[in-house]
Design a protein around this motif. Structure first.
Motif, mmCIF file in Angstrom:
data_model
loop_
_atom_site.group_PDB
_atom_site.id
_atom_site.type_symbol
_atom_site.label_atom_id
_atom_site.label_comp_id
_atom_site.label_asym_id
_atom_site.label_seq_id
_atom_site.Cartn_x
_atom_site.Cartn_y
_atom_site.Cartn_z
ATOM 1 N N ALA A 143 -0.625 -1.637 -4.072
ATOM 2 C CA ALA A 143 -1.728 -2.073 -3.215
ATOM 3 C C ALA A 143 -1.388 -1.973 -1.731
ATOM 4 O O ALA A 143 -2.250 -1.628 -0.914
ATOM 5 N N GLN A 162 -2.007 1.404 -0.523
ATOM 6 C CA GLN A 162 -3.411 1.793 -0.589
ATOM 7 C C GLN A 162 -4.253 1.187 0.535
ATOM 8 O O GLN A 162 -5.353 1.668 0.817
ATOM 9 N N MET A 173 -7.639 5.739 -6.729
ATOM 10 C CA MET A 173 -8.300 4.725 -7.548
ATOM 11 C C MET A 173 -8.695 5.288 -8.911
ATOM 12 O O MET A 173 -8.571 4.612 -9.937
ATOM 13 N N TRP A 233 -1.290 -5.918 -9.636
ATOM 14 C CA TRP A 233 -1.392 -6.916 -8.563
ATOM 15 C C TRP A 233 -0.627 -8.182 -8.942
ATOM 16 O O TRP A 233 -1.211 -9.221 -9.233
ATOM 17 N N SER A 276 -6.204 -4.215 -1.892
ATOM 18 C CA SER A 276 -6.776 -3.214 -2.795
ATOM 19 C C SER A 276 -8.159 -3.539 -3.346
ATOM 20 O O SER A 276 -8.957 -2.625 -3.579
#
Length: 385
Positions: free
Chosen positions: A116, A119, A147, A159, A168
């Motif tokens: 994350a 990203q 994604m 996560w 994210s």
């Protein structure tokens, strides 16, 4: 007897006076921050940063070298885009475009990263794509590919730390809104639910206290020095921001919208009694003596979440406006310096002790994400009516 009567008499008078004072404070009209002043302080803090970092591609050098599309810088650009939307200066747009172009609209560590933090820069790429009328699909090609590669697997446990939700979740929901494809909303919830209910054994969310443990290292039996659970301010701030952004993009008809909304409201309700007298929140939400003191990033994220909720009609204005105005005024008074430098910012880490001790003039290991949090707050405070 006379002394007792006199003491009792004064106790009644003082008690009545205190009660009246408290009632007056409760009923006192909250003065909204002046819009021009909110904009000025946002512009000043942002200009300080832009002056310091004129080259948007320049690596960030600390204990090691990081590319400038890492998560800390990505959070800054989230704040810059929020500022641009209320104060559309070309220099803000150009600065963000320069950053995105310098990184070829790609994520840190490539197109197929699942992390994350790597990203997070995609949020700004998606925003810039929309700002320009969705005319340049190449800007979001890499974000979408990353994604989509996650959705192509059954893995939903990425996560494992709550900061990841803010980095994210908004990417999934933005893509869902932009493309109209339900798969982004569905995977967003699957991953959120795993963090909430399963990581760390029984999930990182404690429904009893309506707050989140930062990761599995802090679930019980871990305790703060005062015996309470450890709820890190900025970590919970990331979740508040993630939920606000998720609610903004997720259709109300979505099967999980109500759960996001409940979690968001419950968190804000839990935060109100934890606010310090000076308007800030401590780094440790349930142990004010564990590195107690002013802290800007968690406070700014809570202000952002509360102001967003009021602006969207999601939460009770009478309850939350005094809280967020007190916090905003505290940051403007004590955190923002005349030259635009932002003080009382806790450095990177994951718990109260990290980056300590804080000070008004201490430069944290990264200056960018603290400003991003502050600009997010400023943009929503500016919209208050």
């Amino acid at each position: 007897m006379k002394k007792l009567l006199t003491a009792g008499f004064f106790a009644v008078i003082i008690g009545g006076f205190s009660s009246c004072t408290a009632q007056k404070q409760k009923n006192a009209k909250v003065v909204l921050p002046n819009k021009k002043e909110v904009l000025e302080v946002a512009q000043r803090t942002n200009q300080y940063f832009m002056n310091k970092w004129p080259d948007t591609k320049k690596d960030i050098v600390g204990k090691k070298v990081w590319p400038s599309n890492l998560w800390t810088r990505a959070v800054y650009y989230e704040g810059l885009i929020a500022l641009y939307k209320v104060d559309p200066k070309k220099e803000y747009y150009d600065y963000a475009m320069s950053w995105a172009n310098n990184h070829n609209w790609n994520l840190q560590r490539g197109t197929y990263t699942r992390n994350a933090d790597h990203q997070a820069c995609g949020q700004t790429y998606l925003d810039l794509y929309e700002i320009d009328g969705r005319k340049n699909p190449e800007r979001i090609k890499n974000v979408k590919a990353a994604m989509d590669s996650m959705i192509a697997t059954k893995k939903v446990d990425d996560w494992w730390w709550i900061d990841a939700l803010q980095m994210s979740m908004p990417i999934f929901t933005k893509l869902g809104r932009i493309t109209g494809e339900q798969k982004y909303f569905d995977r967003n919830y699957e991953m959120y639910a795993y963090t909430k209910y399963k990581h760390g054994g029984n999930g990182l969310y404690n429904p009893k206290d309506q707050l989140w443990w930062r990761d599995k290292d802090f679930v019980p039996p871990y305790k703060e020095p005062n015996g309470e659970d450890c709820y890190w301010s900025r970590g919970n701030g990331w979740v508040v921001a993630a939920l606000a952004k998720t609610l903004d993009d997720t259709p109300k008809s979505d099967a999980h919208y109500k759960e996001y909304l409940k979690d968001y409201k419950d968190m804000l309700a839990a935060l109100v009694p934890l606010q310090r007298q000076d308007g800030f929140w401590n780094v440790s939400l349930h142990d004010p003596n564990n590195f107690g003191g002013k802290e800007t990033t968690g406070t700014a994220l809570f202000v952002y979440g509360m102001a967003y909720g009021i602006n969207k009609g999601l939460i009770d204005k009478k309850t939350y406006l005094p809280v967020l105005v007190k916090a905003w005024n505290a940051m403007v008074k004590d955190s923002v310096q005349p030259n635009g430098f932002l003080g009382w910012v806790q450095g990177t880490g994951k718990e109260p002790k990290d980056g300590q001790p804080l000070a008004v003039d201490k430069v944290p290991d990264f200056e960018d994400y603290g400003l991003g949090c502050f600009l997010l707050a400023a943009s929503e405070v500016y919209k208050l009516k």
